[in-house]
Scaffold this motif. Structure first.
Motif, PDB file in Angstrom:
ATOM      1  N   TYR A  41      40.509  55.936  69.677  1.00 46.21           N
ATOM      2  CA  TYR A  41      40.660  57.392  69.685  1.00 46.21           C
ATOM      3  C   TYR A  41      40.344  58.000  68.324  1.00 46.21           C
ATOM      4  O   TYR A  41      39.693  59.030  68.243  1.00 46.21           O
ATOM      5  CB  TYR A  41      42.067  57.787  70.122  1.00 46.21           C
ATOM      6  N   PHE A  45      37.474  60.732  67.720  1.00 44.32           N
ATOM      7  CA  PHE A  45      37.703  62.077  67.190  1.00 44.32           C
ATOM      8  C   PHE A  45      36.868  62.345  65.944  1.00 44.32           C
ATOM      9  O   PHE A  45      36.373  63.454  65.756  1.00 44.32           O
ATOM     10  CB  PHE A  45      39.188  62.299  66.896  1.00 44.32           C
ATOM     11  N   ALA A  48      33.393  62.880  67.273  1.00 45.15           N
ATOM     12  CA  ALA A  48      33.335  64.182  67.946  1.00 45.15           C
ATOM     13  C   ALA A  48      33.331  65.324  66.937  1.00 45.15           C
ATOM     14  O   ALA A  48      32.644  66.332  67.142  1.00 45.15           O
ATOM     15  CB  ALA A  48      34.507  64.327  68.908  1.00 45.15           C
ATOM     16  N   TYR A  49      34.075  65.176  65.863  1.00 42.77           N
ATOM     17  CA  TYR A  49      34.097  66.228  64.842  1.00 42.77           C
ATOM     18  C   TYR A  49      32.709  66.404  64.231  1.00 42.77           C
ATOM     19  O   TYR A  49      32.268  67.516  63.986  1.00 42.77           O
ATOM     20  CB  TYR A  49      35.113  65.883  63.751  1.00 42.77           C
ATOM     21  N   GLU A  53      31.775  66.849  70.971  1.00 43.37           N
ATOM     22  CA  GLU A  53      32.524  66.062  71.952  1.00 43.37           C
ATOM     23  C   GLU A  53      31.622  65.426  73.000  1.00 43.37           C
ATOM     24  O   GLU A  53      31.838  64.288  73.416  1.00 43.37           O
ATOM     25  CB  GLU A  53      33.583  66.922  72.634  1.00 43.37           C
ATOM     26  N   ASN A  71      41.479  67.475  69.332  1.00 42.79           N
ATOM     27  CA  ASN A  71      41.017  66.679  68.201  1.00 42.79           C
ATOM     28  C   ASN A  71      41.940  66.953  67.019  1.00 42.79           C
ATOM     29  O   ASN A  71      42.062  68.089  66.574  1.00 42.79           O
ATOM     30  CB  ASN A  71      39.570  67.049  67.844  1.00 42.79           C
ATOM     31  N   TYR A  73      41.471  66.417  64.038  1.00 41.66           N
ATOM     32  CA  TYR A  73      40.712  66.844  62.870  1.00 41.66           C
ATOM     33  C   TYR A  73      40.209  68.273  63.007  1.00 41.66           C
ATOM     34  O   TYR A  73      39.532  68.779  62.121  1.00 41.66           O
ATOM     35  CB  TYR A  73      39.541  65.879  62.634  1.00 41.66           C
TER      36      TYR A  73
END
Length: 90
Positions: A41, A45, A48-49, A53, A71, A73
């Protein structure tokens, strides 16, 4: 005081009790065989940041957290400007 020191001496000469033996793992697989369900995870994240995503879900597939998970972050204001890396074919 003599009784106190006598009690301390008798406690030191007594054999210590052995530590309990750990229980054998139950089930088909022990925990060391597979990572935890949320092991990726944090990496998801971070990906994704940086890449968004959708790209992170495509890259991590089944290891992605449930849709709608916030998220930790935050949201990158520049998300989508950097293309996600592609697999190199050799």
């Amino acid at each position: 005081w003599a009784a106190y020191y006598a009690a301390q001496a008798s406690n030191q000469t007594a054999a210590p009790t052995p530590a309990p033996t750990p229980a054998a793992p139950t089930g088909a697989a022990s925990q060391g065989d597979q990572p935890a369900a949320d092991a990726y995870y944090d990496a998801f994240f971070r990906y994704a940041y940086h890449y968004g995503e959708d790209a992170a879900r495509q890259y991590y597939g089944a290891w992605s957290p449930p849709v709608g998970t916030a998220n930790p972050y935050g949201i990158n204001p520049n998300a989508g400007q950097t293309p996600a890396p592609t697999a190199q074919k050799s």
